[in-house]
Motif scaffolding. Structure first.
Motif, short mmCIF file in Angstrom:
data_model
loop_
_atom_site.label_atom_id
_atom_site.label_comp_id
_atom_site.label_asym_id
_atom_site.label_seq_id
_atom_site.Cartn_x
_atom_site.Cartn_y
_atom_site.Cartn_z
N ASP A 23 0.84 -1.27 0.04
CA ASP A 23 -0.12 0.12 -0.19
C ASP A 23 0.77 1.16 0.06
N PRO A 24 0.44 2.40 -0.50
CA PRO A 24 0.96 3.71 -0.69
C PRO A 24 1.75 4.00 0.69
N ALA A 25 1.33 3.90 1.84
CA ALA A 25 1.96 4.29 3.23
C ALA A 25 3.06 3.22 3.41
N ALA A 26 2.93 2.06 3.10
CA ALA A 26 4.06 1.22 3.26
C ALA A 26 5.41 1.43 2.50
N ARG A 27 4.82 1.72 1.29
CA ARG A 27 5.68 2.11 0.02
C ARG A 27 6.72 3.39 0.74
N GLU A 28 5.98 4.32 1.10
CA GLU A 28 6.49 5.50 1.52
C GLU A 28 7.54 5.36 2.64
N ARG A 29 7.28 4.27 3.59
CA ARG A 29 8.02 3.94 4.66
C ARG A 29 9.25 3.30 3.95
N TRP A 30 9.15 2.49 3.20
CA TRP A 30 10.28 1.86 2.76
C TRP A 30 11.29 2.82 1.90
N LEU A 31 10.74 3.47 1.23
CA LEU A 31 11.48 4.58 0.56
C LEU A 31 12.15 5.53 1.49
N ASN A 32 11.49 6.01 2.39
CA ASN A 32 12.14 7.09 3.29
C ASN A 32 13.34 6.40 4.05
N ARG A 33 13.32 4.97 4.25
CA ARG A 33 14.36 4.22 4.92
C ARG A 33 15.57 3.85 3.99
N ALA A 34 15.24 3.84 2.59
CA ALA A 34 16.20 3.15 1.58
C ALA A 34 17.18 4.27 1.19
N ARG A 35 18.44 3.61 1.40
CA ARG A 35 19.43 4.39 0.62
C ARG A 35 19.60 4.49 -0.75
N ILE A 36 19.08 3.15 -1.32
CA ILE A 36 18.88 3.16 -2.80
C ILE A 36 17.89 2.63 -3.14
N ALA A 37 17.00 3.05 -4.25
CA ALA A 37 15.83 2.28 -4.46
C ALA A 37 16.21 1.63 -6.11
N VAL A 38 15.89 0.57 -6.31
CA VAL A 38 16.24 0.07 -7.64
C VAL A 38 14.88 0.02 -8.44
#
Length: 135
Positions: A23-38
């Motif tokens: 879901d969008p909220a989970a995606r945002e949490r993942w991306l906010n923690r990511a150093r790199i997004a593939v």
């Protein structure tokens, strides 16, 4: 591609977390923690503009497959790009060169949050030369 990339990075002692659909909220949490997004291509002619935009907006360095037509996003200035068989090398490089990764991620973030805005787009449309517009 992502599973192969995950194995290649694991062989270098690096972890690639695959999230799948969320879901969008989970995606945002993942991306906010990511150093790199593939950001892999789904089809050879794909440009994943929305996925790139989301990664940049959350402050991650976006690394995508080599492709044409990246619109306003510029590889090397806003994100990183490499052929599919070189993605692991590119990701490892940026993980080993943290200041370069941060600098590129900051430029991408600044671009999507300051330059690539609705207000900017509307301003450009309003300022466009309308003398050649059809009646």
């Amino acid at each position: 591609l992502l599973r192969r990339l995950q194995q290649q990075l694991a062989g270098r002692g690096r972890k690639l977390t695959l999230t799948g659909r969320c879901d969008p909220a989970a995606r945002e949490r993942w991306l906010n923690r990511a150093r790199i997004a593939v950001c892999p291509l789904r089809m050879p002619h794909d440009f994943a503009g929305m996925r790139v935009l989301l990664g940049m907006a959350c402050g991650a360095l976006v690394v995508g497959e080599q492709c044409d037509g990246t619109a306003a996003f510029r590889a090397g200035e806003h994100f990183a790009m490499a052929p599919a068989d070189q993605l692991a090398d590119r990701i490892a490089y940026y993980l080993d060169h943290e200041e370069e990764r941060r600098s590129l991620a900051r430029r991408g973030h600044r671009f999507v949050t300051e330059a690539l805005t609705l207000a900017d787009a509307v301003g450009k449309m309003l300022a466009a030369d309308t003398s050649r517009a059809p009646a």
